[in-house]
Design an enzyme around this catalytic site. Structure first.
Site, PDB file in Angstrom:
ATOM      1  N   GLY A   1       0.738  -1.179   0.181  1.00  0.00           N
ATOM      2  CA  GLY A   1      -0.187   0.123  -0.174  1.00  0.00           C
ATOM      3  C   GLY A   1       0.953   1.566   0.583  1.00  0.00           C
ATOM      4  O   GLY A   1       0.609   2.254  -0.014  1.00  0.00           O
TER       5      GLY A   1
ATOM      6  N   SER B   1       1.837   3.250  -2.949  1.00  0.00           N
ATOM      7  CA  SER B   1       1.866   3.980  -4.053  1.00  0.00           C
ATOM      8  C   SER B   1       1.116   5.249  -3.330  1.00  0.00           C
ATOM      9  O   SER B   1       1.227   6.291  -4.063  1.00  0.00           O
ATOM     10  CB  SER B   1       0.321   3.497  -4.986  1.00  0.00           C
ATOM     11  N   ARG B   2       0.663   5.733  -2.218  1.00  0.00           N
ATOM     12  CA  ARG B   2      -0.328   6.991  -1.352  1.00  0.00           C
ATOM     13  C   ARG B   2      -0.074   6.716   0.110  1.00  0.00           C
ATOM     14  O   ARG B   2       0.104   6.233   0.358  1.00  0.00           O
ATOM     15  CB  ARG B   2      -1.091   7.214  -1.980  1.00  0.00           C
TER      16      ARG B   2
ATOM     17  N   ASN C   1       1.626  -2.987   5.469  1.00  0.00           N
ATOM     18  CA  ASN C   1       0.449  -0.916   5.973  1.00  0.00           C
ATOM     19  C   ASN C   1      -0.818  -1.100   4.801  1.00  0.00           C
ATOM     20  O   ASN C   1      -1.627  -0.007   5.397  1.00  0.00           O
ATOM     21  CB  ASN C   1       1.413  -0.139   5.086  1.00  0.00           C
TER      22      ASN C   1
ATOM     23  N   SER D   1      -3.230   0.620  14.389  1.00  0.00           N
ATOM     24  CA  SER D   1      -4.269   1.728  15.115  1.00  0.00           C
ATOM     25  C   SER D   1      -4.170   2.173  16.179  1.00  0.00           C
ATOM     26  O   SER D   1      -3.777   1.118  16.685  1.00  0.00           O
ATOM     27  CB  SER D   1      -5.791   1.979  14.129  1.00  0.00           C
TER      28      SER D   1
ATOM     29  N   TYR E   1     -13.137  -3.128  12.294  1.00  0.00           N
ATOM     30  CA  TYR E   1     -11.903  -2.872  12.076  1.00  0.00           C
ATOM     31  C   TYR E   1     -11.246  -2.748  13.651  1.00  0.00           C
ATOM     32  O   TYR E   1     -10.511  -2.762  13.221  1.00  0.00           O
ATOM     33  CB  TYR E   1     -12.231  -1.391  11.854  1.00  0.00           C
TER      34      TYR E   1
ATOM     35  N   ALA F   1     -11.476  -4.872  16.108  1.00  0.00           N
ATOM     36  CA  ALA F   1     -11.125  -6.359  16.023  1.00  0.00           C
ATOM     37  C   ALA F   1     -10.900  -6.781  15.042  1.00  0.00           C
ATOM     38  O   ALA F   1      -9.585  -7.628  15.725  1.00  0.00           O
ATOM     39  CB  ALA F   1     -12.919  -7.387  15.690  1.00  0.00           C
TER      40      ALA F   1
ATOM     41  N   LYS G   1      -7.677  -4.805  13.836  1.00  0.00           N
ATOM     42  CA  LYS G   1      -6.287  -4.916  14.040  1.00  0.00           C
ATOM     43  C   LYS G   1      -6.014  -5.570  15.623  1.00  0.00           C
ATOM     44  O   LYS G   1      -4.571  -5.439  15.850  1.00  0.00           O
ATOM     45  CB  LYS G   1      -6.611  -3.149  14.368  1.00  0.00           C
TER      46      LYS G   1
END
Length: 251
Positions: free
Chosen positions: A14, A16-17, A92, A145, A158, A160, A162
């Site tokens: 991930g 490219s940005r 990432n 996070s 999300y 759970a 993470k």
């Protein structure tokens, strides 16, 4: 990676940005040949590669769906062929993070998050570890996070996933430690990147006001933490979860 070795190839998913692109540039500055991995957006990935090369670094762009087992196997083989064995893996890549009341969240909602934060990291780890073992060590850094501490009802799927992701970090740290491989999590707070371009100014201000350091974080803050964990200076740090959020979740 031993103290005496020069930096080996860093693979950042991930990248490219967003946070991934900044992490890729920082690791390139540290001397790593960098694999810029993206799922879509060839132009953005090529721009990151061009930036790195313009500063004298080494980088290549690789398109891959890192949630697909065969694609991950091909990716790591291609990176190894073009840049050398992966000694640093930065997990990432992420996907949509829809908000929903926990009473309406579906099992598919959970599976979608687990695909990015449990399945993909597992595939990537399994693909890079053999070469790391051959070299006598390596670094795996997962981007987590601080949502675990924030306990946001609308982010249950999300959160759970993470939490599961960091549990993998701890288990892998114990399992791979004898091979000289460290595994850690960097857990950012709200770090505005391209996908937050439409965030209301008042929301940004309210968040910053609740941060002890009284500012929003920058992608460079996260990249600096990753850089440390990928460096010889962090050779004795493993199984940790480093929050990069200006103290936002302090009790």
């Amino acid at each position: 990676m031993t103290h005496a070795e020069t930096p080996g190839t860093a693979l950042i998913t991930g990248s490219s940005r967003g946070l991934g692109a900044v992490i890729a540039r920082r690791l390139a500055d540290d001397g790593h040949p960098v694999a810029v991995v993206y799922r879509s957006g060839t132009e953005a990935a090529d721009a990151v590669v061009a930036d790195i090369r313009a500063k004298g670094g080494t980088a290549e762009a690789f398109a891959a769906d890192v949630t697909d087992e065969a694609a991950v196997t091909r990716l790591v083989a291609d990176v190894t062929d073009r840049l050398g064995p992966v000694t640093t893996l930065v997990v990432n890549a992420t996907g949509p993070q829809p908000e929903a009341d926990p009473t309406t969240v579906t099992w598919q909602d959970h599976l979608d998050q687990l695909t990015f934060f449990v399945k993909s990291p597992t595939l990537l780890m399994q693909a890079v570890v053999p070469a790391m073992r051959e070299r006598g060590g390596g670094r795996i850094v997962q981007i987590g996070s601080d949502v675990l501490e924030r306990v946001l009802p609308e982010m249950s799927a999300y959160t759970a996933a993470k939490a599961a992701q960091h549990s993998l970090t701890e288990v892998w740290a114990r399992a791979l430690g004898p091979d000289g491989i460290t595994v850690n999590t960097v857990a950012p707070g709200w770090i505005p990147v391209e996908r937050h371009a439409g965030a209301p100014a008042e929301a940004l201000a309210a968040y910053a006001a609740a941060v002890p350091l009284r500012r929003m974080g920058d992608p460079e803050d996260v990249a600096a933490a990753v850089s440390y964990l990928a460096s010889p200076g962090a050779a004795f740090v493993t199984g940790e979860r480093i929050r990069v959020n200006g103290g936002h979740t302090l009790g």
